[in-house]
Design a protein around this motif. Structure first.
Motif, PDB file in Angstrom:
ATOM      1  N   PRO A 171       0.813  -1.225   0.000  1.00  0.00           N
ATOM      2  CA  PRO A 171       0.000   0.000   0.000  1.00  0.00           C
ATOM      3  C   PRO A 171       0.842   1.268   0.000  1.00  0.00           C
ATOM      4  O   PRO A 171       0.549   2.222  -0.731  1.00  0.00           O
ATOM      5  CB  PRO A 171      -0.812  -0.109   1.300  1.00  0.00           C
ATOM      6  CG  PRO A 171      -0.841  -1.564   1.606  1.00  0.00           C
ATOM      7  CD  PRO A 171       0.453  -2.130   1.107  1.00  0.00           C
ATOM      8  N   GLN A 172       1.941   1.247   0.773  1.00  0.00           N
ATOM      9  CA  GLN A 172       2.826   2.424   0.824  1.00  0.00           C
ATOM     10  C   GLN A 172       3.455   2.682  -0.540  1.00  0.00           C
ATOM     11  O   GLN A 172       3.528   3.806  -1.011  1.00  0.00           O
ATOM     12  CB  GLN A 172       3.954   2.161   1.805  1.00  0.00           C
ATOM     13  CG  GLN A 172       3.778   2.884   3.116  1.00  0.00           C
ATOM     14  CD  GLN A 172       4.848   2.416   4.082  1.00  0.00           C
ATOM     15  OE1 GLN A 172       5.118   1.230   4.193  1.00  0.00           O
ATOM     16  NE2 GLN A 172       5.455   3.365   4.774  1.00  0.00           N
ATOM     17  N   TYR A 173       3.898   1.573  -1.173  1.00  0.00           N
ATOM     18  CA  TYR A 173       4.514   1.709  -2.491  1.00  0.00           C
ATOM     19  C   TYR A 173       3.491   2.280  -3.481  1.00  0.00           C
ATOM     20  O   TYR A 173       3.788   3.171  -4.271  1.00  0.00           O
ATOM     21  CB  TYR A 173       5.049   0.371  -2.997  1.00  0.00           C
ATOM     22  CG  TYR A 173       5.524   0.492  -4.425  1.00  0.00           C
ATOM     23  CD1 TYR A 173       6.697   1.172  -4.728  1.00  0.00           C
ATOM     24  CD2 TYR A 173       4.761  -0.013  -5.480  1.00  0.00           C
ATOM     25  CE1 TYR A 173       7.114   1.342  -6.049  1.00  0.00           C
ATOM     26  CE2 TYR A 173       5.167   0.154  -6.791  1.00  0.00           C
ATOM     27  CZ  TYR A 173       6.342   0.828  -7.074  1.00  0.00           C
ATOM     28  OH  TYR A 173       6.745   1.005  -8.371  1.00  0.00           O
ATOM     29  N   ARG A 174       2.277   1.728  -3.399  1.00  0.00           N
ATOM     30  CA  ARG A 174       1.226   2.162  -4.329  1.00  0.00           C
ATOM     31  C   ARG A 174       1.002   3.672  -4.209  1.00  0.00           C
ATOM     32  O   ARG A 174       0.922   4.371  -5.211  1.00  0.00           O
ATOM     33  CB  ARG A 174      -0.069   1.395  -4.036  1.00  0.00           C
ATOM     34  CG  ARG A 174      -1.056   1.462  -5.177  1.00  0.00           C
ATOM     35  CD  ARG A 174      -2.334   0.706  -4.903  1.00  0.00           C
ATOM     36  NE  ARG A 174      -2.166  -0.734  -4.792  1.00  0.00           N
ATOM     37  CZ  ARG A 174      -2.486  -1.465  -3.735  1.00  0.00           C
ATOM     38  NH1 ARG A 174      -3.014  -0.896  -2.660  1.00  0.00           N
ATOM     39  NH2 ARG A 174      -2.308  -2.771  -3.738  1.00  0.00           N
ATOM     40  N   ASP A 175       0.972   4.161  -2.949  1.00  0.00           N
ATOM     41  CA  ASP A 175       0.771   5.602  -2.742  1.00  0.00           C
ATOM     42  C   ASP A 175       1.888   6.413  -3.390  1.00  0.00           C
ATOM     43  O   ASP A 175       1.632   7.412  -4.067  1.00  0.00           O
ATOM     44  CB  ASP A 175       0.735   5.924  -1.231  1.00  0.00           C
ATOM     45  CG  ASP A 175      -0.552   5.417  -0.601  1.00  0.00           C
ATOM     46  OD1 ASP A 175      -1.471   5.031  -1.359  1.00  0.00           O
ATOM     47  OD2 ASP A 175      -0.637   5.381   0.648  1.00  0.00           O
ATOM     48  N   SER A 176       3.139   5.937  -3.196  1.00  0.00           N
ATOM     49  CA  SER A 176       4.251   6.726  -3.755  1.00  0.00           C
ATOM     50  C   SER A 176       4.220   6.668  -5.280  1.00  0.00           C
ATOM     51  O   SER A 176       4.549   7.638  -5.967  1.00  0.00           O
ATOM     52  CB  SER A 176       5.596   6.255  -3.204  1.00  0.00           C
ATOM     53  OG  SER A 176       5.843   4.938  -3.632  1.00  0.00           O
ATOM     54  N   LEU A 177       3.760   5.540  -5.820  1.00  0.00           N
ATOM     55  CA  LEU A 177       3.673   5.415  -7.281  1.00  0.00           C
ATOM     56  C   LEU A 177       2.587   6.352  -7.833  1.00  0.00           C
ATOM     57  O   LEU A 177       2.782   7.022  -8.849  1.00  0.00           O
ATOM     58  CB  LEU A 177       3.392   3.954  -7.673  1.00  0.00           C
ATOM     59  CG  LEU A 177       3.363   3.673  -9.165  1.00  0.00           C
ATOM     60  CD1 LEU A 177       4.733   3.931  -9.804  1.00  0.00           C
ATOM     61  CD2 LEU A 177       2.956   2.218  -9.449  1.00  0.00           C
ATOM     62  N   VAL A 178       1.442   6.392  -7.130  1.00  0.00           N
ATOM     63  CA  VAL A 178       0.348   7.268  -7.588  1.00  0.00           C
ATOM     64  C   VAL A 178       0.820   8.733  -7.598  1.00  0.00           C
ATOM     65  O   VAL A 178       0.573   9.472  -8.560  1.00  0.00           O
ATOM     66  CB  VAL A 178      -0.905   7.090  -6.703  1.00  0.00           C
ATOM     67  CG1 VAL A 178      -1.945   8.173  -6.995  1.00  0.00           C
ATOM     68  CG2 VAL A 178      -1.524   5.713  -6.924  1.00  0.00           C
ATOM     69  N   THR A 179       1.555   9.118  -6.551  1.00  0.00           N
ATOM     70  CA  THR A 179       2.083  10.486  -6.502  1.00  0.00           C
ATOM     71  C   THR A 179       2.986  10.732  -7.713  1.00  0.00           C
ATOM     72  O   THR A 179       2.902  11.782  -8.366  1.00  0.00           O
ATOM     73  CB  THR A 179       2.890  10.709  -5.190  1.00  0.00           C
ATOM     74  OG1 THR A 179       2.076  10.297  -4.109  1.00  0.00           O
ATOM     75  CG2 THR A 179       3.330  12.151  -5.038  1.00  0.00           C
ATOM     76  N   SER A 183       2.454  13.241 -11.142  1.00  0.00           N
ATOM     77  CA  SER A 183       3.435  14.267 -11.535  1.00  0.00           C
ATOM     78  C   SER A 183       3.649  14.289 -13.059  1.00  0.00           C
ATOM     79  O   SER A 183       4.166  15.257 -13.599  1.00  0.00           O
ATOM     80  CB  SER A 183       4.760  14.057 -10.811  1.00  0.00           C
ATOM     81  OG  SER A 183       5.442  12.952 -11.385  1.00  0.00           O
ATOM     82  N   CYS A 184       3.276  13.187 -13.748  1.00  0.00           N
ATOM     83  CA  CYS A 184       3.463  13.201 -15.213  1.00  0.00           C
ATOM     84  C   CYS A 184       2.185  12.777 -15.942  1.00  0.00           C
ATOM     85  O   CYS A 184       2.225  12.263 -17.056  1.00  0.00           O
ATOM     86  CB  CYS A 184       4.647  12.315 -15.612  1.00  0.00           C
ATOM     87  SG  CYS A 184       4.576  10.645 -14.971  1.00  0.00           S
ATOM     88  N   GLN A 212       6.920   4.064 -20.975  1.00  0.00           N
ATOM     89  CA  GLN A 212       8.078   3.308 -20.490  1.00  0.00           C
ATOM     90  C   GLN A 212       9.213   4.236 -20.094  1.00  0.00           C
ATOM     91  O   GLN A 212       9.809   4.075 -19.029  1.00  0.00           O
ATOM     92  CB  GLN A 212       8.576   2.340 -21.584  1.00  0.00           C
ATOM     93  CG  GLN A 212       7.808   1.043 -21.668  1.00  0.00           C
ATOM     94  CD  GLN A 212       7.981   0.198 -20.412  1.00  0.00           C
ATOM     95  OE1 GLN A 212       8.942   0.366 -19.681  1.00  0.00           O
ATOM     96  NE2 GLN A 212       7.047  -0.695 -20.157  1.00  0.00           N
ATOM     97  N   SER A 213       9.503   5.222 -20.954  1.00  0.00           N
ATOM     98  CA  SER A 213      10.655   6.079 -20.652  1.00  0.00           C
ATOM     99  C   SER A 213      10.350   6.964 -19.432  1.00  0.00           C
ATOM    100  O   SER A 213      11.214   7.225 -18.615  1.00  0.00           O
ATOM    101  CB  SER A 213      11.095   6.873 -21.871  1.00  0.00           C
ATOM    102  OG  SER A 213      10.238   7.952 -22.064  1.00  0.00           O
ATOM    103  N   LEU A 214       9.078   7.379 -19.283  1.00  0.00           N
ATOM    104  CA  LEU A 214       8.725   8.177 -18.096  1.00  0.00           C
ATOM    105  C   LEU A 214       8.878   7.358 -16.810  1.00  0.00           C
ATOM    106  O   LEU A 214       9.389   7.831 -15.803  1.00  0.00           O
ATOM    107  CB  LEU A 214       7.269   8.657 -18.197  1.00  0.00           C
ATOM    108  CG  LEU A 214       6.976   9.773 -19.186  1.00  0.00           C
ATOM    109  CD1 LEU A 214       5.476   9.915 -19.407  1.00  0.00           C
ATOM    110  CD2 LEU A 214       7.551  11.096 -18.648  1.00  0.00           C
ATOM    111  N   TYR A 215       8.463   6.076 -16.907  1.00  0.00           N
ATOM    112  CA  TYR A 215       8.459   5.252 -15.683  1.00  0.00           C
ATOM    113  C   TYR A 215       9.857   4.807 -15.248  1.00  0.00           C
ATOM    114  O   TYR A 215      10.021   4.234 -14.182  1.00  0.00           O
ATOM    115  CB  TYR A 215       7.550   4.024 -15.855  1.00  0.00           C
ATOM    116  CG  TYR A 215       6.103   4.387 -16.169  1.00  0.00           C
ATOM    117  CD1 TYR A 215       5.537   5.556 -15.658  1.00  0.00           C
ATOM    118  CD2 TYR A 215       5.311   3.572 -16.972  1.00  0.00           C
ATOM    119  CE1 TYR A 215       4.230   5.913 -15.962  1.00  0.00           C
ATOM    120  CE2 TYR A 215       4.002   3.921 -17.277  1.00  0.00           C
ATOM    121  CZ  TYR A 215       3.476   5.090 -16.772  1.00  0.00           C
ATOM    122  OH  TYR A 215       2.188   5.445 -17.066  1.00  0.00           O
TER     123      TYR A 215
END
Ligand code: HAM
Length: 403
Positions: A171-179, A183-184, A212-215
């Protein structure tokens, strides 16, 4: 003329040899590992796949062969095997029995995908599911089993490995990924925008080059694991190293089904084009509970048989059994009777037409028989049969009573 549906193939003759060779080899390996056969129905309640594979997955969202049956039940053809095995495991109360239970299966799966080389709408999987073991040794065992099956079939591979974390760290990872995605968000594809709200980690295996390049700059799953997931993943890598199984870490490997946690893996081949995944699997410790069973750790994998059939190196096929033929109409009844007798212990085929010797030898060759056996007028008179060993290239005449 009526044709088969798009993406649904017939399997015959040469293909069928490869198909059965693979099933037999994989079955032998699974049995050596202590797994038992399980067969589940092709048709299940749609709700089973919605709840297990996940509503946000492409498989459930876009690819199900779903319909209302004559009893008004919402059903669908299984798109994969795990959900049905877990349903059977719970329905038969095996989750209450405790201990370890290991199953293997093979059969048709159905996904309404865009057909292309290596991607079918009806395809076959060989899969295994192991219940009751929470040790990472079992994860390693799954990987060893795929590796053994592929080795026995002469198939080279690359193994990609990741950990998806568990309910503590995901869940913590998911939150940081959503943030990060936010941003892009203006630059990502429409699918990823949708995934951000339904199942954000699926953006990581988006095939769009721009995404892909953004991620590449996205937070990495493996940097967010909690202590227990981190230690399991390190242990798994050590077991694989100790057993000389090579792997690549792919932190973007998230799998297309929602039920995984911790270990996720895929075996890919560089020799079959863009649809390169030949096997995939991982741990799914929460699925049994999620489908109303007693909490039970579980791990498994499935292999795509059509993709593997392109790669299998078949052992040289040996001549086998008997071919029987009559050179005279009069001998036909005898030939049919003798063939029937031989079949009690050998492979035996016969020709129902009287032909000359040359044609019978051709017929025996066509079915790859070891012995070509022929009866003509002389043999009828003498009570004998002429037998040629097509491997040793020797021939003899045998008394019928000794044949
Ligand atoms: P999967 O990765 O969706 O996993 O499928 C496993 C394999 O089935 C793939 O690696 C691929 O070889 C083959 N496959 C998938 N879709 C197609 C298609 N449209 N045409 C041809 N071959 C295909 C699962 O199904 C999970 N149930 C695996 C698992 C078992 N995880 C835990 N236990």
């Amino acid at each position: 003329m009526i044709q088969s549906l798009r993406g649904m193939n017939d399997i015959l003759s040469e293909d069928y040899k490869r198909f059965t060779y693979f099933i037999n080899t994989a079955t032998d390996v699974a049995q050596k590992y202590g797994f038992h056969f399980i067969e589940t129905p092709l048709l299940e309640e749609t709700a089973l796949f919605k709840r297990s594979v996940g509503e946000s997955s492409d498989i459930v969202g876009k690819e199900m062969y779903q319909f209302i049956d004559k009893g008004e039940n919402d059903v669908c053809l299984r798109p994969e095997g795990t959900a049905g095995v877990v349903r059977a495991f719970i329905q038969k109360k095996l989750d209450k029995a405790g201990g370890t239970q290991r199953y293997f299966y093979h059969g048709s799966m159905f996904r309404y995908e865009r057909p292309q080389k290596g991607r079918l709408r009806q395809f076959h999987q060989f899969g295994v599911e192991s219940f009751g073991v929470d040790s990472v040794y079992e994860d390693a065992t799954m990987i060893m089993m795929v590796s053994d099956i592929l080795k026995r079939c002469g198939i080279g591979y690359r193994l990609q490995l990741n950990s998806l974390g568990d309910q503590n760290c995901m869940p913590q990872y998911r939150d940081s990924l959503v943030t990060f995605i936010e941003s892009c968000e203006d630059e990502i594809c429409e699918d990823c925008k949708r995934r951000k709200d339904t199942n954000p980690i699926r953006v990581l295996d988006c095939k769009n080059a721009k995404c892909q390049s953004l991620y590449e700059n996205a937070p990495k799953l493996l940097n967010s694991l909690c202590e227990s997931c981190e230690s399991d993943f390190s242990k798994l890598k050590k077991i694989l190293d100790d057993n000389a199984i090579k792997y690549e870490i792919d932190t973007n490997l998230v799998r297309g089904l929602d039920y995984y946690s911790k270990t996720a893996f895929e075996f890919v081949s560089d020799n079959i084009g863009s649809q390169s995944a030949i096997a995939g699997g991982g741990r799914y410790d929460r699925l049994v509970e999620f489908l109303d069973g007693r909490p039970t750790p579980a791990v498994g994998f499935a292999m795509g048989i059509e993709r593997l059939m392109e790669l299998i190196v078949m052992p040289e096929s040996k001549r086998e059994g008997y071919y029987l033929g009559a050179m005279d109409e009069e001998a036909l009844d005898m030939i049919v009777g003798l063939t029937h007798k031989k079949r009690s212990s050998h492979k035996a085929t016969c020709d129902f037409k009287a032909k000359n010797l040359k044609n019978h030898l051709k017929g025996a060759d066509k079915v790859n028989a070891k012995f070509c056996c022929v009866i003509g007028t002389n043999e009828i008179k003498d009570g004998t049969i002429w037998v040629k060993d097509l491997e040793a290239k020797s021939e003899k005449v045998i008394l019928l009573k000794d044949f």
